[in-house]
Structure formats: C-alpha cells, structure tokens
Write a protein that holds these residues in place. Sequence first.
Motif, short mmCIF file in Angstrom:
data_model
loop_
_atom_site.label_atom_id
_atom_site.label_comp_id
_atom_site.label_asym_id
_atom_site.label_seq_id
_atom_site.Cartn_x
_atom_site.Cartn_y
_atom_site.Cartn_z
N LYS A 400 48.71 110.70 6.45
CA LYS A 400 49.38 111.98 6.20
C LYS A 400 48.36 113.13 6.13
O LYS A 400 48.62 114.23 6.64
CB LYS A 400 50.17 111.91 4.90
CG LYS A 400 51.43 111.07 4.99
CD LYS A 400 52.20 111.10 3.68
CE LYS A 400 53.49 110.30 3.79
NZ LYS A 400 54.25 110.29 2.51
N LEU A 401 47.22 112.85 5.53
CA LEU A 401 46.18 113.88 5.45
C LEU A 401 45.63 114.20 6.84
O LEU A 401 45.41 115.37 7.18
CB LEU A 401 45.06 113.41 4.53
CG LEU A 401 43.92 114.41 4.29
CD1 LEU A 401 44.45 115.68 3.67
CD2 LEU A 401 42.86 113.80 3.40
N LEU A 402 45.43 113.17 7.66
CA LEU A 402 44.96 113.39 9.02
C LEU A 402 45.99 114.17 9.84
O LEU A 402 45.62 115.02 10.67
CB LEU A 402 44.65 112.06 9.69
CG LEU A 402 43.43 111.29 9.15
CD1 LEU A 402 43.36 109.90 9.78
CD2 LEU A 402 42.15 112.05 9.43
N ILE A 418 55.25 104.97 11.53
CA ILE A 418 53.79 104.92 11.60
C ILE A 418 53.22 104.34 10.31
O ILE A 418 52.30 103.50 10.34
CB ILE A 418 53.22 106.33 11.86
CG1 ILE A 418 53.59 106.78 13.28
CG2 ILE A 418 51.71 106.35 11.67
CD1 ILE A 418 53.21 108.21 13.60
N GLU A 419 53.77 104.74 9.16
CA GLU A 419 53.25 104.24 7.89
C GLU A 419 53.44 102.74 7.75
O GLU A 419 52.58 102.03 7.21
CB GLU A 419 53.93 104.99 6.73
CG GLU A 419 53.51 106.45 6.63
CD GLU A 419 54.35 107.21 5.62
OE1 GLU A 419 55.09 106.56 4.86
OE2 GLU A 419 54.29 108.45 5.60
N GLU A 420 54.59 102.23 8.25
CA GLU A 420 54.83 100.78 8.20
C GLU A 420 53.85 100.04 9.10
O GLU A 420 53.35 98.96 8.75
CB GLU A 420 56.27 100.49 8.60
CG GLU A 420 57.30 100.98 7.60
CD GLU A 420 58.73 100.80 8.09
OE1 GLU A 420 58.88 100.41 9.28
OE2 GLU A 420 59.67 101.04 7.31
N LEU A 421 53.58 100.60 10.26
CA LEU A 421 52.65 99.95 11.19
C LEU A 421 51.21 99.99 10.68
O LEU A 421 50.46 99.03 10.85
CB LEU A 421 52.74 100.63 12.57
CG LEU A 421 54.05 100.47 13.32
CD1 LEU A 421 54.05 101.35 14.57
CD2 LEU A 421 54.26 99.00 13.70
N ILE A 422 50.83 101.10 10.06
CA ILE A 422 49.45 101.25 9.58
C ILE A 422 49.12 100.22 8.52
O ILE A 422 47.99 99.73 8.43
CB ILE A 422 49.22 102.70 9.06
CG1 ILE A 422 48.91 103.61 10.24
CG2 ILE A 422 48.09 102.76 8.05
CD1 ILE A 422 48.58 105.02 9.87
N ASP A 423 50.10 99.88 7.69
CA ASP A 423 49.86 98.87 6.65
C ASP A 423 49.49 97.52 7.24
O ASP A 423 48.87 96.69 6.58
CB ASP A 423 51.12 98.72 5.78
CG ASP A 423 51.16 99.77 4.69
OD1 ASP A 423 50.07 100.25 4.28
OD2 ASP A 423 52.26 100.14 4.25
N THR A 424 49.88 97.28 8.50
CA THR A 424 49.66 95.98 9.13
C THR A 424 48.51 95.98 10.13
O THR A 424 47.87 94.95 10.35
CB THR A 424 50.95 95.52 9.84
OG1 THR A 424 52.05 95.64 8.95
CG2 THR A 424 50.84 94.08 10.33
N ALA A 425 48.25 97.14 10.73
CA ALA A 425 47.40 97.20 11.92
C ALA A 425 45.90 97.08 11.66
O ALA A 425 45.15 96.72 12.56
CB ALA A 425 47.68 98.49 12.69
N ASN A 426 45.43 97.44 10.46
CA ASN A 426 43.98 97.46 10.17
C ASN A 426 43.23 98.38 11.14
O ASN A 426 42.38 97.95 11.92
CB ASN A 426 43.37 96.06 10.24
CG ASN A 426 43.72 95.22 9.03
OD1 ASN A 426 44.34 95.72 8.09
ND2 ASN A 426 43.35 93.96 9.06
N VAL A 427 43.55 99.67 11.09
CA VAL A 427 42.88 100.67 11.92
C VAL A 427 42.07 101.60 11.01
O VAL A 427 42.43 101.83 9.85
CB VAL A 427 43.88 101.50 12.74
CG1 VAL A 427 44.52 100.65 13.81
CG2 VAL A 427 44.94 102.13 11.85
N THR A 428 41.00 102.12 11.53
CA THR A 428 40.13 103.02 10.74
C THR A 428 40.62 104.46 10.88
O THR A 428 41.30 104.81 11.85
CB THR A 428 38.68 102.93 11.22
OG1 THR A 428 38.60 103.44 12.57
CG2 THR A 428 38.19 101.49 11.18
N PRO A 429 40.27 105.31 9.93
CA PRO A 429 40.61 106.73 10.06
C PRO A 429 40.07 107.35 11.34
O PRO A 429 40.71 108.23 11.91
CB PRO A 429 39.96 107.36 8.82
CG PRO A 429 39.93 106.25 7.82
CD PRO A 429 39.67 105.01 8.61
N ALA A 430 38.89 106.90 11.78
CA ALA A 430 38.32 107.44 13.01
C ALA A 430 39.21 107.11 14.22
O ALA A 430 39.39 107.94 15.12
CB ALA A 430 36.91 106.88 13.22
#
Length: 519
Positions: A400-402, A418-430
């Motif tokens: 959300k900040l990004l 997106i928030e549901e996917l991010i919890d599973t995907a293991n992606v970096t902020p970069a």
Amino acid sequence: MSSSSAESKMALAKTVLSTIGSVAATAMLVRTIVHDYIPPELHEYLFLGLKNMFTKFSNQLTMVIDEFDGLVNNEIYEAVAIYLGNKLSPNIRRLKISKPEKEKNFNIIMERNEEVTDVYDGQTFKWIWLCRQTQAKHFYNPRDMNSTLKSEIRSFELTFHKKNKDIVLNSYLPYIMKEAKLQKHENKTIKIHTVDYENMYNLHDMWKPMNLDHPATFGTIAMEWDQKDMILKDLERFVKRKDYYRKVGKAWKRGYLLFGPPGTGKSSLIAAMANYLNFDIYDLELTALRRNSDLRKLLVATANKSILVVEDIDCTIDLQDNLANRTAAVHSINGFHQEESKVTLSGLLNFIDGLWSSCGDERIIIFTTNHIEKLDPALLRPGRMDVHIHMAYCTPCGFKLLAVNYLGIKDHKLFKEIEELIDTANVTPAEVAEQLLKEDEAEDSLKGLINFLHKKIKEKEEAEVEAEAKAKKLEIPHVEDEVEDSLKGMINFLHKKKEGAENGIKEKEEENGLPNGGS
C-alpha cells in the motif's frame, strides 16, 4: 564686550589650528623617519609597542584567536566563523558569500577587517576579522589549496571589558562553540565517504566524500509501521542520551544488524536513517584492508554524528574463523617472504566494541547480511549489534505504501486480490516497485503486478515440488541400504544357526559311541 569675546574666540581657534598643524607636521615627520630610516621588519614591533603603551591605560582586554594551533585546526576559530555568520549587523559594509556545488545553503562570513558587535548576557563584545600577509618563505597553511592564501595568516580579535574575562572563558566561548555546532549540523549537506586507499597514512584524507542525494525517508520505506516506529524511537532515544551513556560507562554508539533477502530495502533504510538524523555515511569495504591497524585508523578518522556501514558482512570477512591471527597469503618479494595479514574477527570485534570504539561520540554502526546464520554469535550479542532488524518480503502494508509512492493512489478495486497474492508469493519490495514502474496508468501497473505475482507463486510451487522430489530420491538409496543390511544380517544369522545345529549333532553322536557320519 562682544568684540573682546570674539577676539578671544579667534585667538583660541588660531591656537587650536596651530596645535593641530604642529601635531600633523610632527606625525608626518615621524612617519617619514620611520618609513625611510627604520627597516620594514621593525615597523610591526614599533607600532605594537606604541599600541601596548596606550592600552596600559585602557579597561579593554583583547583576545586573539588564530586559525591554526601549530599545524592543526583551531576549533574556536572555526566555531566563531560560523557563529558570526548569523550575527552580522546592519552597519557592516562588506560580506563574503559562497555556495559550494550541490550544497543546500549559502555560506556568509565577514570580510577582512570588518567589525561585528555582539551582545551576550547584557555585555557587549566586539569582534574583528584580521588577515595579514607574511613574507616568511617557509610559512605554509596546510588546509589552503588556493595559492594566494598560503602566505596569509588569519585570526579573530575579541575585545571586551576586563571585568568580563571570566564570563568570556566560562560562558560566552562555550556558548559560541555549542551554537556553531548546531548551526553546522543543521546546514550541512549529507555526504557519503569511501576509503581512499592511496592516502591510508594521512588521517585527514583517508576518507573521500561525495554528496549523498538519496531521497529515501521513513515515509517511503516499504515496511511495517510498528517496525518503523520502533526504529525511529530507538534513534531518537540514542541521540538524546549523551549524558546517560557517560553515566553508565558506555561508549556513545549504537549497533544495528539488518538481515534479510536481497532487495528488501536494507540500503534504502540506511539512507533513510542518515536523512532523518542528518548524519554522514562512511561506507567501509573490509576486503581491501590489509591489517587490523588499518581498521583502527579508519575508525579514528571518522567524524562524530555519523553512520559507519559494512554491507554484506558475511561475504567480506570469514567470520566463522575465530583465530586471533589469520594469514591470507604468503608471497615472495625480492627474495624475502612477507605475510599479508587480513582483518580478523578479533580485530573486527575490537573495532566495534573494544577500547578503540570509544574514540568518538554519537556514532551508529550498521552491518547488513543476507545470511544471518553464517555470522559468528560473538558478533551478534548486545553491545555490538544492539538492534536486529529483519528486512522481510513485501507485506500488504508495504504494498500500500509503494502504491501511494509510485502510483499516487491509496485504494483500488484490485488491492484486495494483490494483498492476498503477496502473502503467498514471497516477493521483495524492490520487485513490486519495479512492476509498478512499468506502466503509466495505475490500473495497468496493478494488473501487471497481479500477473507477476501469479508467476512467482507458480515458480514457488514448482520449486517446492522439485525439492520434494529430490528429497525422496535421496531417501530411496537409504531405504535400500537398510533392507540389504537386514537381509545380510539374516543370512549370517541362519549360517550361524546351521553351524550350531551341526555341532550339536556331532556331540550327540560322540556321546552314544557312534562313529562320525553314522546314523
């Protein structure tokens, strides 16, 4: 009556003019004699003697503050130059103004021979900046690179009533030092320093500075708010605790360990800390250092109010090696064997927590690593690395900040997915930031991010399946070996049982008096 009064006034005026003329003539005569008959080298001593003769009857005291004390800088001179830059009176006639490239503010100082009056605690103090040329052939100003100034001696003169001498020494000058320090810190441009290995034997030039224009702040770092709040409070508490650290007998320093996968924002967090505290950064590369003594010299050469950074500490030094002295290589130079010592774990620990760590105040030491499990436990304990900060994969809060920073939006219909996917995907902020940069429209960027997250999840699942298959393959030979060992053990057992049975039959036949082989 009036005519006699006028005549007396005329006579008085003639007497005054005659006296002035005589004094002027005498002064011109003295000036001519001094100029023509007295060597120039003695002029200064003559005028100084006359000045001292008149000052004996004065109630004023003058203190001289030279720019250098021998070959080192005079801190009082530097503080006065900064302090008087904000004390220039409306009556001053000339100013010097400058602005170095990429600096934030103008530098305003007095011009030579200008006078400034300052009022402190109800008392008046007069300052004048003096510059004089010297003809001494061997005079050298060590900090001036401008050839026109190398033969110039600069100083401040402070004049005040003799009764205020104690006020000046015990209160006024310490006040100026404190104010100048605050002004310098507020107006400075943050710099990042790297080691200049060609000048390792010159303390003033061991570090090479460059302006740090990194825009990172705590408002732009993609991490959990409670973690940010913890870091901010810890920093604020640290900078306010000078007297507390001295009271408990600890060096005024703080150690931070940033660990986590690559791309999680460790470097950006360091820049945000520097921008928040207005501290310079000293970037130290340990692999290029030849010995522990070089490490100590670099520490001494760092300024107070600074951040010392060693990135990827697990890669720069073999911290698993606990030997006090480790030799990296032995090579021959002109027939002589020379040992090239490297920085050791012992040297590094003394650097951050030994006696040398107290050579300075208000310093922050930051180590970063992608593999905390590789670090020696001696490096991780409090007093060395006081705060451990896990830089994790991107979270819904970080996303959300990004989105606010990169797209300028606080909410969207695609956010929930997106928030549901991010919890599973293991992606970096970069990685998330890179996807948000690819499109001009916010919705297109978010859709691209969703596709990227699905791809990452698929890659993660495939990697897990592959890892599980490899694990099973490793287990099969192990099971087969166990079965084979069991069968061999059974065969050996049966052979022993058979031998035992045959021996029993023979013994029984012998007891019955039967010949061998009889039935």
